[in-house]
Enzyme design. Structure first.
Site, short mmCIF file in Angstrom:
data_model
loop_
_atom_site.label_atom_id
_atom_site.label_comp_id
_atom_site.label_asym_id
_atom_site.label_seq_id
_atom_site.Cartn_x
_atom_site.Cartn_y
_atom_site.Cartn_z
CE1 TYR A 190 -3.58 2.67 0.76
CE2 TYR A 190 -2.15 3.33 2.58
CZ TYR A 190 -3.24 3.57 1.76
OH TYR A 190 -3.98 4.71 1.92
CE LYS A 194 -2.61 5.47 -2.32
NZ LYS A 194 -3.80 6.25 -2.74
#
Length: 317
Positions: A190, A194
């Site tokens: 993740y 990002k």
């Protein structure tokens, strides 16, 4: 709200200027931060808002709910599955068939805390959805964005919704070999995606200065990644309800409910052009942040842009 005291006070109802004549596109606009963003922008009379989402029924339900509050707003559903290049290409085509201008593109949608898998196009699912899907959408809409930027009094924005979670990206920064990402925990993957969101916005503005492009951290929104993690992490299972309970009181910095979480992207989309384009990454609300050493790496941003462009060309164009 006390939580605003940790950053810039921003009231969407008062501080967003008129959007008359402007066209807006928000990905993931059917729920959460995206829906709140569409709702707040709709109050300021845009020409049209395109609500991009995977599921028509959910999108239409969101549109109907927003129109109860703002009956005259013009909102159009745009079918979009970011994990599929074919869907992204079709969405861009559908948008361009309906509009010849685009003033605000908010790349809001995203996935988090997913087990390792790959998209149909061969990218790790979080990277493929959060970065590659949005990068392709932005690339396909770039001609429209640039043409809009040439219009009188134009103020074109591209906002990538990133996360402070980019600090969990792997020690090497961006990993280009997608299979190698399987070795990371879901949070690491993740964070990797990002980080890519920040680097993409940074390089987009460098390459196209007529556009204001930046990335934002919306805050810790307990209804997003933490809900997912609470299903797989014993510690988070007990921590998430506590954080959620105090979020509404605004007593913890960087912890927000959905309405508070949408503020930074709303600010970035509508505040002073000079202010917003002065930095590539913002935290709540409208606070400059350098991010990690990788987020600060202009060479890495250029490298990721080149790699992304080549991968898109191989598969989608």
């Amino acid at each position: 709200m006390l939580q605003w005291a940790f950053g810039r006070s921003f009231d969407p109802s008062k501080d967003i200027p008129t959007l008359a004549g402007k066209v807006v596109l928000v990905t993931g606009g059917n729920a959460g931060l995206g829906k709140e963003t569409v709702l707040q922008l709709a109050k300021h009379e845009p020409k049209e808002i395109f609500l991009a989402a995977r599921t028509r029924s959910k999108a239409e339900a969101a549109i109907a709910e927003i129109k109860v509050a703002i009956p005259k707003v013009n909102i159009t559903f745009l079918e979009l599955e970011l994990s599929s290049f074919a869907s992204v290409k079709q969405a861009a085509k559908d948008f361009q068939a309906r509009s010849d201008r685009l003033d605000i593109l908010i790349n809001n949608a995203g996935v988090a805390a997913l087990s390792y898998s790959t998209t149909k196009d061969g990218f790790e699912i979080q990277f493929g959805t959060n970065h590659m899907g949005h990068a392709l959408l932005t690339q396909l809409l770039l001609p429209t964005l640039l043409e809009t930027a040439e219009l009188p009094d134009a103020d074109v924005r591209v906002i990538n919704v990133s996360s402070k979670g980019h600090m969990f990206a792997p020690p090497s920064g961006i990993v280009y070999e997608q299979a190698a990402l399987e070795k990371l925990e879901p949070l690491g993957r993740y964070g990797h995606s990002k980080l890519a969101n920040i680097l993409h916005a940074r390089e987009l503005q460098r390459r196209h200065p007529s556009i204001t492009a930046t990335a934002v951290h919306p805050g810790v929104i307990i209804t997003d990644i933490y809900e997912t993690y609470s299903k797989t992490s014993l510690a988070m299972r007990y921590l998430a309800p506590v954080v959620k309970a105090v979020a509404s009181y605004g007593i913890l910095p960087d912890v927000y409910d959905v309405a508070g979480g949408a503020l930074t992207q709303l600010w970035a989309a509508t505040a002073s052009r000079e202010k917003v384009r002065s930095n590539y990454y913002w935290t709540p609300v409208g606070v400059k942040n350098a991010g990690t050493k990788f987020a600060q790496d202009a060479d890495l941003a250029a490298q990721l842009w080149e790699w992304t462009t080549k991968e898109i060309a191989r598969r989608a164009l």
